[in-house]
Design an enzyme around this catalytic site. Structure first.
Site, short mmCIF file in Angstrom:
data_model
loop_
_atom_site.label_atom_id
_atom_site.label_comp_id
_atom_site.label_asym_id
_atom_site.label_seq_id
_atom_site.Cartn_x
_atom_site.Cartn_y
_atom_site.Cartn_z
CE1 TYR A 1 -4.71 -1.52 5.19
CE2 TYR A 1 -3.71 0.66 4.56
CZ TYR A 1 -3.68 -0.97 4.27
OH TYR A 1 -3.67 -0.78 2.77
CB SER B 1 -1.19 0.11 1.52
OG SER B 1 -1.78 1.28 1.81
#
Ligand SMILES: NC(=O)c1ccc[n+]([C@@H]2O[C@H](COP(=O)([O-])OP(=O)(O)OC[C@H]3O[C@@H](n4cnc5c(N)ncnc54)[C@H](OP(=O)(O)O)[C@@H]3O)[C@@H](O)[C@H]2O)c1
Length: 288
Positions: free
Chosen positions: A151, A138
């Site tokens: 995250y 990501s």
């Protein structure tokens, strides 16, 4: 990798995983589509050829991983597995000071340890086919942002995990690539927002007192309503699986490409840019 080769993708009930399953199926691959609910597998199969086979796979459940690996070994026989796409993921949002430890552990279990467990279980079959591994990282894997600590920790970990694995698997010619999506239009954002609200309700009132304003601003400013399509990510995954010389990293979306430039700035400048874009001045306010 030739059409007809076998590929396993985790997390294909929606978003990037579903788009990837559809694309690889269209390209002629035999897709094992990891889902946690039978109904999700059936829904996906309505959109693909009969070659695609849903498999029940929860990446946090060792028995489920064993069952999947055993089943795939029986189906592929001596052919082996030509591709593994470690896509399943969740996004837990919370201030680090108050995140319940079980929520933090769950984030790392799904996004990191689960990917490792699936990779370990499938590596013998990948080695047999000189297959490839594609991990989903990501933009949050190299750029941190407020309230996404769990995250970003998971996706920073995927960066190191992927680079190490690529080096360790060189002797067998097993390529390992990392897809680095920016903001992609998938259900992960609404799911994560609903989960964040639930978490906030479990936290002491002090959490709202200290971080409530910043979190509300972030909710208004930073939760995306659009984004690059999941199909664009699927194309990058397909390239990583099929190109003669795959790249090691695939940024997808302009934000992922430009985000790399932010990493060149001194830390405090970068903090300022990210905070002012995502939470306004809220994090500069002294606690009441
Ligand atoms: N969307 C973005 O902006 C973006 C950006 C960068 C990276 N990513 C990454 O892309 C990947 C896919 O996310 P997405 O955006 O496509 O979100 P999504 O539509 O919410 O898909 C997530 C998938 O992961 C599955 N999953 C969750 N927990 C699981 C578990 N324990 N075992 C197996 N599967 C599980 C979900 O299945 P259920 O339906 O059963 O929960 C779902 O199929 C994730 O790794 C995410 O971090 C997304």
């Amino acid at each position: 990798m030739k059409p007809g080769a076998y590929v396993l993708i985790s997390g294909t009930s929606s978003g990037i995983g579903a788009a990837c399953a559809r694309l690889l199926d269209q390209m002629g691959f035999r897709v094992f589509a990891g889902v946690r609910k039978t109904a999700d597998g059936e829904a996906l199969r309505q959109q693909t050829s009969q070659r695609l086979e849903p498999v029940l796979l929860d990446v946090t459940d060792e028995q489920s991983i064993r069952n999947t690996a055993t089943h795939i070994a029986q189906v592929v026989g001596n052919t082996g597995l030509a591709g593994l796409v470690n896509n399943a993921g969740i996004a837990v949002a919370s201030p680090i000071e108050f995140i319940p430890l079980d929520a933090w552990r769950r984030q790392l279990e799904v996004n990191v340890t689960g990917q490792l467990a699936v990779t370990q279980a499938l590596l013998p079959l990948l080695r047999q086919a000189r297959g490839r591994i594609v991990n989903i990282g990501s933009l949050g894997g190299f750029l941190a942002s407020p309230f996404a600590g769990a995250y970003t920790a998971s996706k920073f970990a995927m960066e190191g995990f992927t680079d190490t694995l690529r080096m360790e698997l060189r002797p067998w010619g097993i390529e390992v690539a990392l897809i680095v999506p920016g903001v992609i239009a998938t259900p992960i954002w609404s799911t994560s927002l609903a989960a964040a609200d639930k978490l906030l309700n479990q936290m002491p009132s002090k959490a709202v007192e200290l971080y409530g304003t910043a979190m509300n601003t972030m909710r208004k400013k930073a939760y995306p309503t659009g984004g690059t399509s999941a199909e664009a990510v699927a194309k990058a995954i397909a390239h990583a699986l099929t190109a003669q010389r795959p790249r090691t990293r695939y940024p997808v979306g302009l934000d992922a490409q430009l985000g790399i430039l932010l990493t060149l700035l001194p830390d405090r400048w970068r903090d300022h840019i990210i905070c002012s874009r995502q939470v306004g001045k809220a994090l500069d306010m002294p606690p009441k």
